[in-house]
Design a protein around this motif. Structure first.
Motif, PDB file in Angstrom:
ATOM      1  N   TRP A 285      12.895  24.491   8.240  1.00  0.00           N
ATOM      2  CA  TRP A 285      12.965  23.389   9.186  1.00  0.00           C
ATOM      3  C   TRP A 285      14.376  22.893   9.448  1.00  0.00           C
ATOM      4  CZ3 TRP A 285       9.367  22.705  12.466  1.00  0.00           C
ATOM      5  CH2 TRP A 285       8.053  23.060  12.138  1.00  0.00           C
ATOM      6  N   VAL A 286      15.321  23.155   8.543  1.00  0.00           N
ATOM      7  CA  VAL A 286      16.685  22.686   8.770  1.00  0.00           C
ATOM      8  C   VAL A 286      17.275  23.273  10.050  1.00  0.00           C
ATOM      9  CG1 VAL A 286      17.802  24.495   7.388  1.00  0.00           C
ATOM     10  CG2 VAL A 286      18.927  22.271   7.683  1.00  0.00           C
ATOM     11  N   TRP A 287      16.857  24.469  10.425  1.00  0.00           N
ATOM     12  CA  TRP A 287      17.333  25.047  11.695  1.00  0.00           C
ATOM     13  C   TRP A 287      16.231  25.097  12.752  1.00  0.00           C
ATOM     14  CZ3 TRP A 287      14.816  29.549  13.040  1.00  0.00           C
ATOM     15  CH2 TRP A 287      14.157  30.240  12.008  1.00  0.00           C
ATOM     16  N   ALA A 288      14.978  25.187  12.325  1.00  0.00           N
ATOM     17  CA  ALA A 288      13.882  25.203  13.299  1.00  0.00           C
ATOM     18  C   ALA A 288      13.745  23.851  14.006  1.00  0.00           C
ATOM     19  CB  ALA A 288      12.574  25.582  12.622  1.00  0.00           C
ATOM     20  N   ASN A 289      14.119  22.757  13.319  1.00  0.00           N
ATOM     21  CA  ASN A 289      14.164  21.456  13.990  1.00  0.00           C
ATOM     22  C   ASN A 289      15.037  21.508  15.234  1.00  0.00           C
ATOM     23  OD1 ASN A 289      12.532  20.021  12.211  1.00  0.00           O
ATOM     24  ND2 ASN A 289      14.234  19.357  10.935  1.00  0.00           N
ATOM     25  N   LEU A 290      16.131  22.236  15.132  1.00  0.00           N
ATOM     26  CA  LEU A 290      17.053  22.347  16.264  1.00  0.00           C
ATOM     27  C   LEU A 290      16.431  23.159  17.391  1.00  0.00           C
ATOM     28  CD1 LEU A 290      20.376  22.917  14.298  1.00  0.00           C
ATOM     29  CD2 LEU A 290      19.361  20.757  15.083  1.00  0.00           C
ATOM     30  N   ALA A 291      15.575  24.113  17.034  1.00  0.00           N
ATOM     31  CA  ALA A 291      14.856  24.875  18.066  1.00  0.00           C
ATOM     32  C   ALA A 291      13.896  23.969  18.824  1.00  0.00           C
ATOM     33  CB  ALA A 291      14.112  26.040  17.427  1.00  0.00           C
TER      34      ALA A 291
ATOM     35  N   LYS B 198      11.267  16.865   8.880  1.00  0.00           N
ATOM     36  CA  LYS B 198      10.892  18.277   8.821  1.00  0.00           C
ATOM     37  C   LYS B 198       9.639  18.457   9.674  1.00  0.00           C
ATOM     38  CE  LYS B 198      10.639  18.593   4.349  1.00  0.00           C
ATOM     39  NZ  LYS B 198      10.440  19.210   3.012  1.00  0.00           N
ATOM     40  N   ALA B 199       9.848  19.034  10.872  1.00  0.00           N
ATOM     41  CA  ALA B 199       8.777  19.248  11.857  1.00  0.00           C
ATOM     42  C   ALA B 199       8.555  17.998  12.688  1.00  0.00           C
ATOM     43  CB  ALA B 199       7.478  19.676  11.190  1.00  0.00           C
ATOM     44  N   GLU B 200       7.930  18.183  13.834  1.00  0.00           N
ATOM     45  CA  GLU B 200       7.576  17.122  14.773  1.00  0.00           C
ATOM     46  C   GLU B 200       8.794  16.425  15.380  1.00  0.00           C
ATOM     47  OE1 GLU B 200       4.342  14.628  13.233  1.00  0.00           O
ATOM     48  OE2 GLU B 200       4.137  16.057  11.582  1.00  0.00           O
TER      49      GLU B 200
END
Length: 451
Positions: A347-353, A403-405
């Motif tokens: 999530w540390v990088w997927a949040n940015l996605a 983390k997420a949302e």
């Protein structure tokens, strides 16, 4: 359309983030995944379309045609209209377009599923509203009910926010506007108004020409998917107007600095009691102060803003709620829930996605122009504002409390990033606007978003 170096670099990063974030969950890479320690049913419930919170479901609705028409009209005529219309009319049209765009996207999912029923779900504020029979007592005992696994624990969203969020919906109910439709309309009206606040702020810290260039991008931002309807849309609107009033206090007429600054302080003070994370809006606020032409202008705005914000803090303290007590307890509550099963490695990088999804690839391409040392040295207003919003997102990400949302949670910051399109070459605006609206329509029609 030729794409310049900075645009190409930022766009490439955005595309890589998107592809990786949607692909990695299906590769079986251990903790490099959206959720662990889960059954297939739980994975589908919480990570089916990671990094977006929702479920795969190709669908259309009666909002599809209006959304397509609004998107096409803004792409075709938006830049020209924004350049010619009287300023006050442009502000109103930007707000109206943002509102209709958001409502149309919500109606793709249908009236009940996409609008009236969103805020009545079991974890949402409206489920708690009927239990509030004594408002002063609810505020006084608020912190004691934050932690989970107690007989009288607040439901998820109420516990995760300071009391002003719940109070807003309680008061709405008290004046006869109870239920999901009224709550949704309230969030939509306030949330979509952020588009008007943003261009007003840009006009103050930069110039009118820049604000006009930004208007079409904020009017049809993909973030509208989550503004209609989530309480975070309401939070984003409040924070946006706080920053806009601060900008007017810094750059407006001296005699208006005190009321505008006080208004900014009241809104931003109220904002931190809506959402703990809105405290990070201090970074865009500092960016606004840095655009001041002299120290006196900054102080004229800052002093009444601080006094007004402290008055809000004092009022809640007198009512029995201390912000820092709530903040520390919310961190405990956060780790009592699904946060333990959402690995930071993903999530540390997927949040940015998910942020890329919220602002659109067109605005992502424009972010390449934000990192301009010369513009920052000369204290360019738009560059400083966008830098402040980006830093807020980075700090929120590194806190491990998001983390997420984040396509919803970070709306108070991401709405500002949509204005980055103003930094793109004007001749290319239609292409980048088209990329943004196509992305928004694709997300909204292929994913049944949870918010």
């Amino acid at each position: 359309m030729p794409i310049r170096g900075r645009e190409a670099a930022a766009l490439s990063v955005g595309v890589v983030l998107l592809v990786a974030a949607f692909a990695v969950p299906h590769l079986g890479l251990g903790t490099l995944t959206p959720i662990i320690n889960s059954t297939p049913e739980r994975v589908r419930a919480f990570a089916d379309t990671a990094p977006i919170f929702g479920w795969w479901e190709a669908h259309v609705g009666w909002g599809t045609v209006p959304a397509l028409l609004i998107a096409a009209a803004v792409v075709r005529w938006g830049p020209d209209v924004a350049g010619r219309l009287r300023w006050r009319s442009l502000v109103g049209l930007t707000w109206a377009t943002s509102l209709l765009w958001a409502f149309s996207l919500a109606m793709v999912d249908g009236w009940e599923r996409g609008f009236a029923g969103r805020l009545t779900a079991r974890h949402e504020y409206l489920r708690q509203v009927p239990t509030i029979t004594d408002i002063p007592e609810a505020v006084r005992t608020f912190s004691a009910r934050i932690l989970d696994f107690q007989p009288d624990s607040w439901i998820t969203h109420v516990s995760g926010h300071p009391p002003a969020a719940l109070l807003s919906f309680v008061w709405l109910d008290r004046i006869g506007l109870g239920g999901g439709a009224w709550a949704g309309l309230f969030c939509l009206l306030v949330g979509s108004s952020a588009a008007a606040a943003i261009i007003i702020a840009i006009r103050a810290v930069a110039d009118e020409a820049t604000a006009r260039l930004a208007a079409p991008f904020v009017a049809v931002a993909p973030a509208a998917i989550w503004i209609a309807v989530s309480a975070d849309g309401y939070f984003a609107g409040v924070a946006a107007w706080g920053i806009a009033l601060l900008a007017l206090a810094v750059h407006g007429r001296p005699r208006r600095a005190v009321p505008a600054g006080a208004g900014a302080g009241l809104l931003l003070g109220w904002g931190i009691f809506l959402n703990y994370g809105i405290g990070l809006i201090a970074l865009p606020a500092v960016a606004v102060l840095l655009t001041a032409t002299d120290r006196r202008s900054a102080l004229r705005a800052l002093v009444p803003a601080v006094i007004a914000a402290l008055a809000v803090v004092a009022a809640f303290y007198a009512a029995g709620f201390w912000w820092f007590d709530g903040y520390h307890l919310v961190q405990e509550r956060y780790w009592q829930g699904i946060a333990n099963d959402r690995p930071f490695q993903y999530w540390v990088w997927a949040n940015l996605a998910s942020t890329v999804c919220a602002i659109g690839l067109g605005s992502v391409a424009a972010l390449g122009h934000v990192f301009d040392a010369r513009a920052l040295r000369r204290r360019s207003g738009l560059h400083l504002l966008l830098t402040g919003a980006l830093l807020s997102i980075i700090l929120a990400d590194l806190s491990m409390l998001s983390k997420a949302e984040t396509e919803r949670i970070w709306l108070p910051f991401t709405v500002w990033l949509t204005a980055a399109g103003a930094l793109l070459p004007p001749r290319s605006h239609r292409w980048w606007l088209a990329l943004n609206v196509v992305g928004a329509l694709a997300i909204n029609h292929l994913i049944l978003t949870n918010w």
